[in-house]
Design a protein around this motif. Structure first.
Motif, PDB file in Angstrom:
ATOM      1  N   MET A  54      33.913  48.912  75.853  1.00  0.00           N
ATOM      2  CA  MET A  54      33.276  48.891  74.540  1.00  0.00           C
ATOM      3  C   MET A  54      33.464  50.228  73.831  1.00  0.00           C
ATOM      4  SD  MET A  54      32.257  45.900  73.917  1.00  0.00           S
ATOM      5  CE  MET A  54      31.009  45.794  72.636  1.00  0.00           C
ATOM      6  N   MET A  90      27.396  41.926  78.961  1.00  0.00           N
ATOM      7  CA  MET A  90      26.618  43.116  78.647  1.00  0.00           C
ATOM      8  C   MET A  90      25.295  42.750  77.979  1.00  0.00           C
ATOM      9  SD  MET A  90      27.953  46.572  76.865  1.00  0.00           S
ATOM     10  CE  MET A  90      27.442  48.073  77.673  1.00  0.00           C
ATOM     11  N   PHE A  92      21.993  44.526  76.008  1.00  0.00           N
ATOM     12  CA  PHE A  92      21.801  45.768  75.269  1.00  0.00           C
ATOM     13  C   PHE A  92      20.352  46.227  75.273  1.00  0.00           C
ATOM     14  CE2 PHE A  92      25.642  43.786  73.896  1.00  0.00           C
ATOM     15  CZ  PHE A  92      26.512  44.822  73.683  1.00  0.00           C
ATOM     16  N   ASN A  96      19.090  41.516  71.092  1.00  0.00           N
ATOM     17  CA  ASN A  96      19.817  41.313  69.829  1.00  0.00           C
ATOM     18  C   ASN A  96      20.369  39.904  69.692  1.00  0.00           C
ATOM     19  OD1 ASN A  96      21.671  41.581  71.816  1.00  0.00           O
ATOM     20  ND2 ASN A  96      22.680  43.374  70.988  1.00  0.00           N
ATOM     21  N   PHE A  98      21.382  36.547  67.739  1.00  0.00           N
ATOM     22  CA  PHE A  98      21.818  36.296  66.361  1.00  0.00           C
ATOM     23  C   PHE A  98      20.695  35.578  65.617  1.00  0.00           C
ATOM     24  CE2 PHE A  98      25.917  36.148  68.726  1.00  0.00           C
ATOM     25  CZ  PHE A  98      26.503  37.231  68.116  1.00  0.00           C
ATOM     26  N   PRO A  99      20.649  35.707  64.290  1.00  0.00           N
ATOM     27  CA  PRO A  99      19.624  34.988  63.525  1.00  0.00           C
ATOM     28  C   PRO A  99      19.946  33.500  63.455  1.00  0.00           C
ATOM     29  CG  PRO A  99      21.055  36.202  62.055  1.00  0.00           C
ATOM     30  CD  PRO A  99      21.496  36.546  63.445  1.00  0.00           C
ATOM     31  N   LEU A 100      20.072  32.894  64.605  1.00  0.00           N
ATOM     32  CA  LEU A 100      20.420  31.479  64.685  1.00  0.00           C
ATOM     33  C   LEU A 100      19.394  30.824  65.610  1.00  0.00           C
ATOM     34  CD1 LEU A 100      24.219  31.946  65.458  1.00  0.00           C
ATOM     35  CD2 LEU A 100      23.260  31.353  63.250  1.00  0.00           C
ATOM     36  N   PHE A 108      26.917  30.324  71.679  1.00  0.00           N
ATOM     37  CA  PHE A 108      27.865  31.135  70.893  1.00  0.00           C
ATOM     38  C   PHE A 108      29.166  31.405  71.641  1.00  0.00           C
ATOM     39  CE2 PHE A 108      29.707  35.086  69.392  1.00  0.00           C
ATOM     40  CZ  PHE A 108      29.753  34.851  68.040  1.00  0.00           C
ATOM     41  N   LEU A 147      14.770  34.460  66.598  1.00  0.00           N
ATOM     42  CA  LEU A 147      14.040  35.667  66.188  1.00  0.00           C
ATOM     43  C   LEU A 147      12.536  35.457  66.235  1.00  0.00           C
ATOM     44  CD1 LEU A 147      16.202  36.975  63.237  1.00  0.00           C
ATOM     45  CD2 LEU A 147      16.312  37.520  65.655  1.00  0.00           C
ATOM     46  N   ARG A 161      22.693  34.177  77.346  1.00  0.00           N
ATOM     47  CA  ARG A 161      23.906  34.110  76.533  1.00  0.00           C
ATOM     48  C   ARG A 161      25.092  34.695  77.303  1.00  0.00           C
ATOM     49  NH1 ARG A 161      23.132  36.937  70.878  1.00  0.00           N
ATOM     50  NH2 ARG A 161      23.065  38.766  72.195  1.00  0.00           N
ATOM     51  N   VAL A 162      24.814  35.764  78.064  1.00  0.00           N
ATOM     52  CA  VAL A 162      25.867  36.370  78.885  1.00  0.00           C
ATOM     53  C   VAL A 162      26.249  35.441  80.031  1.00  0.00           C
ATOM     54  CG1 VAL A 162      26.251  38.205  80.556  1.00  0.00           C
ATOM     55  CG2 VAL A 162      25.326  38.759  78.304  1.00  0.00           C
TER      56      VAL A 162
ATOM     57  N   SER B 162      25.252  45.386  65.274  1.00  0.00           N
ATOM     58  CA  SER B 162      25.012  44.799  66.597  1.00  0.00           C
ATOM     59  C   SER B 162      25.596  43.385  66.694  1.00  0.00           C
ATOM     60  CB  SER B 162      23.515  44.776  66.906  1.00  0.00           C
ATOM     61  OG  SER B 162      22.858  43.797  66.143  1.00  0.00           O
ATOM     62  N   PHE B 163      25.674  42.664  65.574  1.00  0.00           N
ATOM     63  CA  PHE B 163      26.264  41.323  65.631  1.00  0.00           C
ATOM     64  C   PHE B 163      27.714  41.405  66.098  1.00  0.00           C
ATOM     65  CE2 PHE B 163      23.482  39.092  62.189  1.00  0.00           C
ATOM     66  CZ  PHE B 163      22.348  39.583  62.818  1.00  0.00           C
ATOM     67  N   VAL B 166      27.819  42.546  69.930  1.00  0.00           N
ATOM     68  CA  VAL B 166      27.474  41.460  70.854  1.00  0.00           C
ATOM     69  C   VAL B 166      28.628  40.476  70.960  1.00  0.00           C
ATOM     70  CG1 VAL B 166      25.997  39.456  71.181  1.00  0.00           C
ATOM     71  CG2 VAL B 166      25.006  41.617  70.488  1.00  0.00           C
ATOM     72  N   SER B 169      31.398  41.864  72.924  1.00  0.00           N
ATOM     73  CA  SER B 169      31.057  42.003  74.334  1.00  0.00           C
ATOM     74  C   SER B 169      31.055  40.652  75.042  1.00  0.00           C
ATOM     75  CB  SER B 169      29.699  42.687  74.505  1.00  0.00           C
ATOM     76  OG  SER B 169      28.658  41.754  74.311  1.00  0.00           O
ATOM     77  N   LEU B 170      30.969  39.564  74.275  1.00  0.00           N
ATOM     78  CA  LEU B 170      31.050  38.233  74.879  1.00  0.00           C
ATOM     79  C   LEU B 170      32.494  37.747  74.971  1.00  0.00           C
ATOM     80  CD1 LEU B 170      27.991  36.554  73.145  1.00  0.00           C
ATOM     81  CD2 LEU B 170      28.261  36.922  75.585  1.00  0.00           C
ATOM     82  N   HIS B 185      26.905  35.425  57.942  1.00  0.00           N
ATOM     83  CA  HIS B 185      25.725  36.184  57.530  1.00  0.00           C
ATOM     84  C   HIS B 185      25.950  36.946  56.237  1.00  0.00           C
ATOM     85  CE1 HIS B 185      24.195  35.024  61.400  1.00  0.00           C
ATOM     86  NE2 HIS B 185      25.257  35.534  61.975  1.00  0.00           N
ATOM     87  N   ARG B 278      18.773  29.319  56.005  1.00  0.00           N
ATOM     88  CA  ARG B 278      19.276  29.112  57.357  1.00  0.00           C
ATOM     89  C   ARG B 278      19.448  30.429  58.114  1.00  0.00           C
ATOM     90  NH1 ARG B 278      23.453  26.384  59.418  1.00  0.00           N
ATOM     91  NH2 ARG B 278      24.930  27.406  58.041  1.00  0.00           N
ATOM     92  N   LYS B 279      19.983  31.425  57.425  1.00  0.00           N
ATOM     93  CA  LYS B 279      20.306  32.677  58.113  1.00  0.00           C
ATOM     94  C   LYS B 279      19.319  33.761  57.705  1.00  0.00           C
ATOM     95  CE  LYS B 279      24.381  30.659  58.796  1.00  0.00           C
ATOM     96  NZ  LYS B 279      24.798  30.168  60.099  1.00  0.00           N
ATOM     97  N   LYS B 280      18.606  34.259  58.647  1.00  0.00           N
ATOM     98  CA  LYS B 280      17.664  35.328  58.325  1.00  0.00           C
ATOM     99  C   LYS B 280      17.631  36.314  59.469  1.00  0.00           C
ATOM    100  CE  LYS B 280      13.824  35.272  55.289  1.00  0.00           C
ATOM    101  NZ  LYS B 280      14.080  34.509  54.119  1.00  0.00           N
ATOM    102  N   TRP B 281      17.598  37.586  59.136  1.00  0.00           N
ATOM    103  CA  TRP B 281      17.382  38.551  60.214  1.00  0.00           C
ATOM    104  C   TRP B 281      16.566  39.689  59.705  1.00  0.00           C
ATOM    105  CZ3 TRP B 281      22.152  38.271  57.830  1.00  0.00           C
ATOM    106  CH2 TRP B 281      22.597  39.422  57.214  1.00  0.00           C
TER     107      TRP B 281
END
Lengths: 252, 281
Positions: A54, A90, A92, A96, A98-100, A108, A147, A161-162, B162-163, B166, B169-170, B185, B278-281
């Protein structure tokens, strides 16, 4: 007898001209929990981010020496970063998601790699949530926004998720620093569960956490690996003066 | 001075300034509505102009403006969004990319008549599209590109780092990361830019003056290579170039243009609201 899933040899890491890691030689055992401890700025997070590369995202990072992950040198031009990061998950510092929705968060990775059918999707999501002990809490709320969950649930979700990637190694960068003590203990319990199937490397600021939850401990100071060994030995009879000073709270 | 009094004075000044901004806008709307409403009718909206524009409807101008706006959006949104993605996600932060960004921001301040001349030179003459819907749409598209790029850039930059981390990292590739965890987003912000561009494209006269607008063309365009009437230019023509146009026709035309822009904006705002929900953070 011991299998090492990560091996570093003479690893040096520079941010431009600043040397952040010096001559790190560290072998991480399979299906054990290895804690990286040390004061702020000692390079523990930097070291963690070497393992899944990373640090590539940061301009001016230069690395010399060898890092083998699951038998392969990960700093060759042929290294497949996508495959590497599927093998090494990973988690963190701040949860974190996602806003889903809960489901979309877990799915995901699957959606990205799309090598499963829809049916398998649902199964893997369920299985991952079960592994982090969220399934019973969330099975009726899979469509809710992630969230809206508590921080602990969010962090469990991020671990789930990982897990969908079926990694062999999980890197955790201070995974409990945003959580309260009770939630911290419960995440540590979860780690003990997970280590049956996964190798875990955890960076932590919390010396008690390393003592409670890890099998091996590496103490880093100013970019050097000062001492590395079984956690119980490090904590009961450290060989190095600096380790002892840090563990007894004389600095850091 | 007494703190309470100071507070009251500050509040009054701020309130007065807001009033000074809002009142003229309201007055304009009211005047246009009062003087123009009597012209509105289905015939006015959906008929051809007749008797040298003094009677009949303004349908070709309405349709022409819709075509032009649609064409400009079709051209500018994909191009603008894609270049914003390049600037934010791929280009390195160096002198060249900073100059490019600065140039784009400044392009938004270029007077629209300059875009008109540019369109005349490039599309009408050099590329040989003639005065046509195609030339006009492209000219309007280029005019609104800076607005769309700048707001898309801001929308992309406001997506938390961070989005991306992440997602990478996936094991997602850079493009998958952009496609699945950044772009969705950023969409509400990108739509905001599109709304701004849309309103501007619908209302500008100068860019279409040399590239597409017909003075008086009482038939509908058959292809993108045809000329067309358009509302802003038509309004200019009937207000200044042709004597004897009834006042309510002029204000009616202005009212239609105003409502068209409002309706387009409203549609975009509703769309954006749906995304935001739909999308909120």
């Amino acid at each position: 007898m011991n299998t090492f899933v990560i091996e570093t040899k003479h690893l040096d890491l520079f941010y431009d001209s600043f040397q952040a890691l010096t001559d790190i030689n560290l072998n991480i055992e399979e299906k054990k929990i290895t804690a990286l401890i040390g004061p702020s700025g000692c390079g523990k997070s930097t070291l963690l981010r070497v393992f899944n590369r990373m640090n590539d995202l940061i301009d001016g990072v230069r690395i010399t020496g060898d890092v083998n992950v699951l038998g392969d040198n990960i700093f060759t031009p042929e290294t497949d970063l996508i495959a590497l990061r599927q093998k090494i998950g990973m988690v963190f510092q701040r949860p974190n998601p996602f806003p889903l929705s809960v489901y979309e968060n877990i799915a995901f990775g699957l959606k990205i790699h799309r090598n499963q059918s829809k049916k398998e999707f649902t199964d893997i999501v369920k299985e991952s949530l079960k592994s982090v002990i969220l399934w019973d809490d969330l099975k009726d709320r899979l469509d809710n926004s992630a969230l809206k969950l508590s921080l602990e649930q969010q962090q469990r979700l991020c671990i789930a998720r990982v897990l969908t990637m079926k990694p062999q190694i999980i890197l955790m960068d201070e995974p409990c620093s945003a959580l309260d003590p009770i939630a911290t203990l419960r995440i540590e319990e979860l780690m003990q569960e997970l280590k049956k199937n996964y190798t875990i490397v955890i960076v932590t600021h919390n010396m008690q956490q390393a003592a409670r939850a890890s099998d091996n401990t590496a103490f880093l100071y100013l970019g050097e690996l000062v001492e590395y060994g079984e956690t119980k030995h490090i904590y009961s009879s450290p060989k190095e003066k600096r380790t002892e000073d840090y563990l007894t709270g004389r600095f850091g | 001075m007494n703190v309470q009094l100071e507070q009251k004075i500050a509040f009054s000044i701020l309130f007065l300034c807001t009033l000074l901004v809002v009142v003229p806008v309201l007055i304009i709307l009211v005047i246009i509505f009062v003087k123009g409403a009597s012209a509105l009718s289905l015939n006015f909206l959906f008929e051809m102009p007749t008797s040298g524009m003094t009677a009949g409807g303004i349908f070709p101008a309405i349709l022409g403006t819709l075509y032009l706006v649609l064409g400009a959006i079709l051209f500018a949104v994909p191009l603008g969004v894609l270049s914003a993605i390049y600037l934010v996600e791929y280009s390195r932060d160096n002198a060249l990319s900073r100059i490019v960004k600065l140039a784009i921001v400044n392009l938004a301040g270029v007077p629209s008549v300059v875009y008109g001349l540019f369109g005349l030179g490039i599309f009408v003459l050099f590329l040989g599209f003639g005065a046509s819907i195609l030339s006009g749409s492209l000219t309007l598209g280029i005019m609104i590109l800076p607005v769309i790029i700048t707001s898309s850039r801001e929308a992309l930059e406001s997506v938390p780092q961070s989005f991306r981390i992440v997602s990478l990292s996936l094991g997602a590739s850079k493009w998958q990361t952009i496609r699945h965890s950044v772009l969705p987003h950023a969409l509400p912000g990108i739509l905001t830019g599109t709304i701004l561009g849309l309103g501007r494209a619908a209302g500008e006269t100068a860019p279409i003056l040399f590239t597409v607008a017909a003075f008086y063309l009482p038939k509908l365009p058959q292809s993108v290579f045809d000329q067309t009437m358009a509302l802003p230019y038509h309004l200019y023509v009937i207000s200044t170039q042709v004597p004897g146009i009834p006042e309510n026709v002029r204000y009616g035309t202005a009212l239609v243009l105003l409502m068209l822009v409002l309706i387009l904006n409203l549609a975009a705002i509703i769309l954006r609201y749906q995304f935001r929900k739909r999308k909120k953070w």
